[in-house]
Design a protein around this motif. Structure first.
Motif, short mmCIF file in Angstrom:
data_model
loop_
_atom_site.label_atom_id
_atom_site.label_comp_id
_atom_site.label_asym_id
_atom_site.label_seq_id
_atom_site.Cartn_x
_atom_site.Cartn_y
_atom_site.Cartn_z
N ARG A 165 0.83 -1.21 0.00
CA ARG A 165 0.00 0.00 0.00
C ARG A 165 0.87 1.26 0.00
NH1 ARG A 165 -5.36 -0.21 0.48
NH2 ARG A 165 -6.38 -2.09 1.30
N GLN A 166 1.95 1.23 0.75
CA GLN A 166 2.81 2.40 0.81
C GLN A 166 3.45 2.68 -0.55
OE1 GLN A 166 5.81 2.22 3.84
NE2 GLN A 166 6.45 4.34 3.55
N GLU A 167 3.96 1.62 -1.17
CA GLU A 167 4.61 1.80 -2.47
C GLU A 167 3.62 2.20 -3.55
OE1 GLU A 167 7.29 -0.69 -5.73
OE2 GLU A 167 6.93 -1.52 -3.73
N VAL A 168 2.49 1.48 -3.60
CA VAL A 168 1.48 1.79 -4.61
C VAL A 168 0.85 3.15 -4.35
CG1 VAL A 168 -0.76 1.10 -5.55
CG2 VAL A 168 1.00 -0.62 -5.16
N GLY A 169 0.71 3.51 -3.06
CA GLY A 169 0.13 4.80 -2.72
C GLY A 169 0.91 5.95 -3.32
N LEU A 171 2.65 5.83 -6.10
CA LEU A 171 2.36 5.84 -7.54
C LEU A 171 0.99 6.46 -7.83
CD1 LEU A 171 3.61 2.36 -8.84
CD2 LEU A 171 4.43 4.62 -9.54
N LEU A 172 0.00 6.08 -7.01
CA LEU A 172 -1.34 6.61 -7.22
C LEU A 172 -1.38 8.12 -6.96
CD1 LEU A 172 -3.50 3.82 -5.53
CD2 LEU A 172 -3.05 4.16 -7.97
N GLN A 173 -0.59 8.58 -6.02
CA GLN A 173 -0.54 10.01 -5.74
C GLN A 173 0.06 10.76 -6.92
OE1 GLN A 173 0.86 10.88 -1.84
NE2 GLN A 173 0.88 13.08 -2.14
N ARG A 174 1.09 10.17 -7.54
CA ARG A 174 1.67 10.80 -8.72
C ARG A 174 0.67 10.82 -9.88
NH1 ARG A 174 6.96 7.49 -9.83
NH2 ARG A 174 7.05 8.87 -11.66
N ALA A 175 -0.06 9.72 -10.05
CA ALA A 175 -1.08 9.66 -11.10
C ALA A 175 -2.16 10.71 -10.87
CB ALA A 175 -1.70 8.27 -11.16
N SER A 176 -2.56 10.85 -9.62
CA SER A 176 -3.58 11.83 -9.26
C SER A 176 -3.11 13.25 -9.55
CB SER A 176 -3.94 11.68 -7.77
OG SER A 176 -4.79 12.72 -7.35
N ALA A 177 -1.87 13.54 -9.17
CA ALA A 177 -1.32 14.89 -9.39
C ALA A 177 -1.27 15.22 -10.88
CB ALA A 177 0.06 15.00 -8.77
N LEU A 178 -0.89 14.24 -11.69
CA LEU A 178 -0.85 14.46 -13.14
C LEU A 178 -2.25 14.71 -13.70
CD1 LEU A 178 1.73 11.67 -14.07
CD2 LEU A 178 2.06 14.14 -14.38
N ALA A 179 -3.23 13.94 -13.19
CA ALA A 179 -4.60 14.07 -13.69
C ALA A 179 -5.24 15.39 -13.28
CB ALA A 179 -5.44 12.90 -13.20
N ARG A 180 -4.82 15.92 -12.12
CA ARG A 180 -5.44 17.15 -11.60
C ARG A 180 -4.59 18.39 -11.88
NH1 ARG A 180 -5.17 17.40 -6.57
NH2 ARG A 180 -3.77 15.62 -6.21
N ALA A 181 -3.53 18.22 -12.64
CA ALA A 181 -2.63 19.35 -12.92
C ALA A 181 -3.39 20.49 -13.58
CB ALA A 181 -1.49 18.89 -13.83
N GLY A 182 -3.14 21.69 -13.09
CA GLY A 182 -3.79 22.87 -13.66
C GLY A 182 -5.10 23.24 -13.01
N LEU A 183 -5.64 22.37 -12.15
CA LEU A 183 -6.92 22.66 -11.52
C LEU A 183 -6.78 23.43 -10.21
CD1 LEU A 183 -8.79 19.27 -12.10
CD2 LEU A 183 -9.09 21.43 -13.33
#
Length: 275
Positions: A165-169, A171-183
């Motif tokens: 969970r720590q490792e995947v978390g 990665l998911l946080q990076r994915a989230s930041a990329l998806a929400r960039a500019g908002l």
């Protein structure tokens, strides 16, 4: 949007991440404990069958769970772990006919459920076009965890879920930041927002992962593209709220909240009957 959603659902189906209760030996009704509370009408120890579990491994009060005091059951999702353990790990051998399998089966289910939840989130992250720069890392981790879920019961039960969970978390946080960039959404990770008055609030693109939104007033709130991974939405008022494009929102979270016909949900999430 429709094509992207269809592809996501195909991936989830291929990984068996949608619960199929008909192919499960009622594992969530036996393996897991619950405590008498607003969510459960009684205490039950882990490993003891719920008295509502019938001979065919189905719930005898499924249609009336909320009315009978078992609303906690309506917000549980095994992400397909039940049928995976029942039909793959134990090859269709059930704990009633083979009591010696009960302990290992229940232990494997408790871990498998968490592994499948992680797979669910990784699959969603892989469907985000903006997260393309890390798709390779996401896919590698998903493939590794998928292989783990195909292992025998002892290997599954021994998995270090906290480390995963720590490792995947991350990665998911990076994915989230990329998806929400500019908002320019607000960072409210892990925030205590229990009972908060957020009616009509602009939470578009906000990072609300792990936040406590229990009984929060979110009527008419703009939650578009917000990250809701692990947010506690029990009894949150989502009437008229817009959750278009929310990241990592699950059906269990939606089921735990309150809403109405005006609540806008992302594709793939159903409007609960109690709304």
């Amino acid at each position: 949007m429709s094509h992207a959603y269809d592809a996501l659902e195909a991936d989830r189906a291929g990984l068996g991440l949608r619960a199929d209760c008909g192919a499960c030996f009622g594992l969530c009704c036996v393996a897991l404990p619950f405590t008498a509370s607003a969510d459960f009408a009684m205490d039950k120890e882990a490993g003891r069958p719920c008295p509502n579990l019938s001979a065919d491994f189905r719930c005898g009060i499924h249609a009336d769970l909320r009315q009978r005091g078992f609303s906690g059951c309506t917000v549980f999702d095994c992400f397909g772990a039940g049928q995976k353990v029942s039909q793959v790990t134990f090859h269709g051998r059930d704990w009633r006919r083979e009591p010696e399998s009960a302990g290992p089966m229940f232990a494997a289910f408790a871990v498998m459920r968490q592994l499948h939840e992680i797979l669910w989130y990784l699959t969603e992250a892989l469907a985000l076009p903006a997260a393309r720069p890390i798709h390779g890392d996401l896919r590698r981790r998903r493939d590794e965890i998928e292989r783990l879920t195909e292992s025998d019961a002892a290997v599954v039960a021994a998995a270090d879920v906290a480390a995963l969970r720590q490792e995947v978390g991350g990665l998911l946080q990076r994915a989230s930041a990329l998806a929400r960039a500019g908002l320019r959404g607000r960072d409210r990770r892990g925030a205590d927002l229990m009972g908060a008055r957020l009616r009509g609030a602009n939470l578009r693109g906000a990072d609300l992962r792990g936040s406590y939104l229990i009984a929060a007033d979110l009527r008419g709130a703009d939650l578009r593209s917000a990250d809701l991974l692990g947010a506690d939405l029990r009894n949150a008022d989502l009437r008229g709220a817009d959750l278009t494009g929310c990241l990592f929102l699950t059906q269990a979270q939606v089921n735990a909240a309150r809403g109405d016909a005006a609540t806008v949900l992302p594709p793939g999430l159903a409007r609960p009957g109690h709304w």
